[in-house]
Every structure is written in C-alpha cells, then in structure tokens.
Design a protein around this motif. Sequence first.
Motif, PDB file in Angstrom:
ATOM      1  N   SER A  38       0.827  -1.203   0.000  1.00 24.20           N
ATOM      2  CA  SER A  38       0.000   0.000   0.000  1.00 24.20           C
ATOM      3  C   SER A  38       0.866   1.259   0.000  1.00 24.20           C
ATOM      4  O   SER A  38       0.562   2.238  -0.709  1.00 24.20           O
ATOM      5  CB  SER A  38      -0.935   0.000   1.211  1.00 24.20           C
ATOM      6  OG  SER A  38      -1.701   1.192   1.247  1.00 24.20           O
ATOM      7  N   SER A  42       0.784   4.195  -2.785  1.00 28.25           N
ATOM      8  CA  SER A  42       0.496   5.568  -2.370  1.00 28.25           C
ATOM      9  C   SER A  42       1.625   6.515  -2.780  1.00 28.25           C
ATOM     10  O   SER A  42       1.376   7.623  -3.283  1.00 28.25           O
ATOM     11  CB  SER A  42       0.300   5.621  -0.852  1.00 28.25           C
ATOM     12  OG  SER A  42      -0.744   4.755  -0.446  1.00 28.25           O
ATOM     13  N   GLU A 129      -6.470   5.706  -1.464  1.00 30.54           N
ATOM     14  CA  GLU A 129      -5.008   5.667  -1.349  1.00 30.54           C
ATOM     15  C   GLU A 129      -4.368   6.756  -2.204  1.00 30.54           C
ATOM     16  O   GLU A 129      -3.368   7.363  -1.815  1.00 30.54           O
ATOM     17  CB  GLU A 129      -4.487   4.302  -1.769  1.00 30.54           C
ATOM     18  CG  GLU A 129      -4.675   3.214  -0.738  1.00 30.54           C
ATOM     19  CD  GLU A 129      -3.948   1.930  -1.106  1.00 30.54           C
ATOM     20  OE1 GLU A 129      -3.724   1.101  -0.201  1.00 30.54           O
ATOM     21  OE2 GLU A 129      -3.598   1.747  -2.305  1.00 30.54           O
ATOM     22  N   GLY A 133      -3.116   8.304   0.836  1.00 29.76           N
ATOM     23  CA  GLY A 133      -2.220   7.209   1.186  1.00 29.76           C
ATOM     24  C   GLY A 133      -2.894   6.085   1.943  1.00 29.76           C
ATOM     25  O   GLY A 133      -4.124   5.986   2.014  1.00 29.76           O
ATOM     26  N   THR A 134      -2.074   5.232   2.530  1.00 31.70           N
ATOM     27  CA  THR A 134      -2.550   4.045   3.235  1.00 31.70           C
ATOM     28  C   THR A 134      -3.464   4.426   4.390  1.00 31.70           C
ATOM     29  O   THR A 134      -3.082   5.173   5.295  1.00 31.70           O
ATOM     30  CB  THR A 134      -1.355   3.243   3.772  1.00 31.70           C
ATOM     31  OG1 THR A 134      -0.497   2.926   2.685  1.00 31.70           O
ATOM     32  CG2 THR A 134      -1.814   1.982   4.473  1.00 31.70           C
ATOM     33  N   THR A 139      -7.426   1.564   1.609  1.00 27.56           N
ATOM     34  CA  THR A 139      -6.740   0.302   1.332  1.00 27.56           C
ATOM     35  C   THR A 139      -7.723  -0.848   1.153  1.00 27.56           C
ATOM     36  O   THR A 139      -7.517  -1.731   0.319  1.00 27.56           O
ATOM     37  CB  THR A 139      -5.731  -0.002   2.458  1.00 27.56           C
ATOM     38  OG1 THR A 139      -4.813   1.095   2.555  1.00 27.56           O
ATOM     39  CG2 THR A 139      -4.961  -1.272   2.167  1.00 27.56           C
ATOM     40  N   HIS A 154      -0.378   3.879   8.769  1.00 29.18           N
ATOM     41  CA  HIS A 154      -0.877   4.920   7.872  1.00 29.18           C
ATOM     42  C   HIS A 154       0.317   5.611   7.223  1.00 29.18           C
ATOM     43  O   HIS A 154       1.335   5.871   7.886  1.00 29.18           O
ATOM     44  CB  HIS A 154      -1.692   5.967   8.646  1.00 29.18           C
ATOM     45  CG  HIS A 154      -2.983   5.445   9.208  1.00 29.18           C
ATOM     46  ND1 HIS A 154      -3.078   4.899  10.472  1.00 29.18           N
ATOM     47  CD2 HIS A 154      -4.231   5.393   8.662  1.00 29.18           C
ATOM     48  CE1 HIS A 154      -4.342   4.543  10.697  1.00 29.18           C
ATOM     49  NE2 HIS A 154      -5.061   4.827   9.613  1.00 29.18           N
TER      50      HIS A 154
END
Length: 488
Positions: A38, A42, A129, A133-134, A139, A154
Amino acid sequence: MARARVLSEVFDDVMAAGGPSSTRGGDGPSPRPIISASWQRSLAAHVDPEKPNPPLVFTSDDLPTLRADHPLNSVMPLLRSTLVSIAEEAMHVMLVTDAEGHILWRDGASGLLAEADRVGLYPGTQVSEESIGTNAMGTTLAVDAPVQIHSAEHLVRAFHAWTCVAAPVHDPDTGAILGAIDISGPLHTAHPALVQLVSTTATLAENQLRVRVAIADEQLRMRNMPHLASLRGAPGALVTPTGRIIAGEPYGRWPERVAITEGSDRVVLSDGREMLVEPLAEGYLLRAAASTRAAPRTALSMRFMGDGSPRLTLDGRPVPLTLRPAEVLTVLALHPDGVSGERLAQLLYGEDGNPTTVRGEIHRLRALIGSDVLRTRPYRLDATIDSDFGAVRAALQAGRVEAALAACGGPLLPRSDAPEIRELRDELEAGLRRAVLDTDDAELLHTFAGHPLGRDDLEVHDRLVELLAPGDTRLAAVAMRRARLLRD
C-alpha cells in the motif's frame, strides 16, 4: 501503545531509506506485506507523508443528493443499528464511503468528532489511497478485503494517532464494490474483534441488498413476462439491465449472466447459441436468432394498484387511460374466456347496468388499444396480459407473501365503485394484510407499515413494536406512529 511505538520506528526507517521499494539492511522489524504494498502504491501516486488532510471534494450542499442516490443509503439503518452504538461506547466513529473513497456518512462518539474533523475524517473528503495514502478505507477499496491499519501503518503522519478497521461492501447484482464501512478511533481503542465485527456488518449489508435485488427481480419479471410468453414456447429469456438472466424458456438452459453491449442486436451464449437482443422498457428479451415462431401476441401490461393514475402499456408503449376504461380492462382480465354485454354491465354498474352504456365504453377502449386486442362476441382480451392485481393474487395463492407485497402499489383503482372492482380490492387488501401479519417477519412487517395499505393499521404497528429489537433504530419511529394511531 507499544505496538504503535514499534510501527513508528519502522515507518521512520523505511521513509529514511527511500520508501518500501528500497533494499533495507539489518534484521529490524518490517512493515506487513499489505502495508508495504500500500505504501508503494500511495507513494507512486505522489502522496506526501507530511500531507495534513485528505482533499475536500463535496460540500455539505452536495451530500444529500449523493447519499440519496447511493445504493448504501438503503442499508444505513442496519449499519447504524449494528455499529454506531458500539462506536459511541468504545470512542470510535463509523465512516461509510462510496467506491471512490468519498466519505458520505459519519456517526459515532460525539467527543471524537472534533478530533476526526482535525484530520479530515468527515463527509465530503476523499480517503482513497491516491488521495491520502494508506488508510483502512482507501486500502480496503484497493485490495477488496477487510483491513486493519494501526498507527504508523498509515502513510500520512497525521493519522498515526489513529487505529482503523474497514471492509468493502459489494453490489450483489454485479459484484462491484459499492463502498467501504469503517470504524476509527484513538490508538488505545484498538481491539482484535473489530475486524470481525466490521466484516460481519459488511456481509449483513450485502445480504440486505441481495433481498432488495430479489424483490426488484420479481417485479421486473412480473412486468415483462408477457414478452417472454409472446414467444409461444420458442427459446427466449428475460435479462436485467445489468445482464443477469431472471427467466428463461425452456427452463435450465441459460447461463447466469450474458454480456450485452449497448446498441448490439445479438449476443452469443457460452454454449454457442446466437440470440437476438430486443431492448425492453427495462432490460432485454433474448430470442433465438433462427426462430421461426409465429407472430407474437400483443403484450398488455396493467398497473392499476396505488393512488396514482392507472397505467397501461401496449407492447411497451404507454397508453393514456382514465378510470372507466381501466375498470373495463380489469374486469376483462379477470374473465379471460370473455363476458357478454349484459354481464359486463352488471359487473361494472351493478343490477342497474345498461349494455348500451357498455357498448360505448368498449368502442372507446378499442380505439385506444385496437380491435385485434379487444375482441367482441363475447367481450374479451386477445393478448398476453400482465397485471399487478393478477400478480398479487397469484402470489398470495402460492403463499409468496414477499412477492405479493412487492407487486402491490396500493389499493386497486381506489376511486372505483364498480362491484367487481370493490370485491377484488377487498379480497387483495384483506389477504395481503393477513398474510403479512401471519409471517411474524419483522422486516416484512416494517415494509408493510410504510406501505399505503399498512401505514394506518394499528395492529401492524402493535406487532412490529413487539418484534423489533430494543436497539433497532427503527423502533422509535414505529412507536411514535403507533402512538399517533392510538390517539386518532
């Protein structure tokens, strides 16, 4: 908290080394594979770990329409009754997104909402994502599986004080992801059972959506069976707008789904058969390409139940209709072998009915639907007939209460005083009411309590108050309606 400290060290090491794709030396802890993957996705989307908040995509003015139009809107009472009380007690917030990661709903512990606002966890923001992002919601949408993201797992540092669990919800018709449901809270609220809780709730939501699809299928099938019957035994099938086959002739020879390209006039099935595609008002009719079938009978569809104007379609074409011709059509549909002018007058007007008046009504109706459809000597309909009142009656006789309720839009021609109509109207209303009450099914009773035939029925509301669980969010509204009925 100890786990969070370890994860923070892992995060700092990985980012200092240039990201999870870089080669890291030593035997220190590493991020879980799902987290590493992930992070890579990202960072490839140029998400900055120091980014403060997810982007705001929709304003508060946009949200009511977005919520009303989204398929998950229908299961929000279930999600709230299942998760919100737990979220409030355990200092969590419940978040629900669409398939693109836009937060549409939020509920939970009031003391935590201000904290959620500070990191952008509120309706209108996008938490995919690619955007932030994560995170559990983004996710879970990316990997199509339940996930738990804790602290420094995260990617964006602003979320390191949070622990989150999310699961995807799928469309039972197409299998596509509709969105994600999430429980988020401070680090100390992490609990291993939350993954199972959120996953189970997602499954319950999908099951409720599946019931709604089944009801919609039944309604579509009833409305369009005349088209299939018009093939007179030749191979054919009814297909939903999304390509699922819901009825076929002969039975059992059809795949579950076909891929129909918009505008295409034929399709090849998995067994090699070529079928012609005929668009209907809703969905499609498939028939054998080499069929030598006789000319199909006219498909006559009557929707006469409910408070609105009676609706008639002739081979998919709407025909404007007033009350009197609707009464004539109803009586003729109830007597497929035909009736004489004298008998028709009696059924419509009682003992004082005049055959001369009936002849005038028949003449005007034939001008609307054609003399090839409305025959004389005796008066009868020469068509494949699909009616909501016929569907309700057949479903009740077969003990299919859910299908009967789905087909019933309200009382049959409520403004009609024709003897035959009054008798059938009373029969259907009493039969449906008793059948629903006898099921002791809370979901069915709740649907009936909001139906035109049940919303003023005190016995229905009494029974529903007994059946709904104490924590059910629908109970307060039902009890309030029951109290109003008692006062009246």
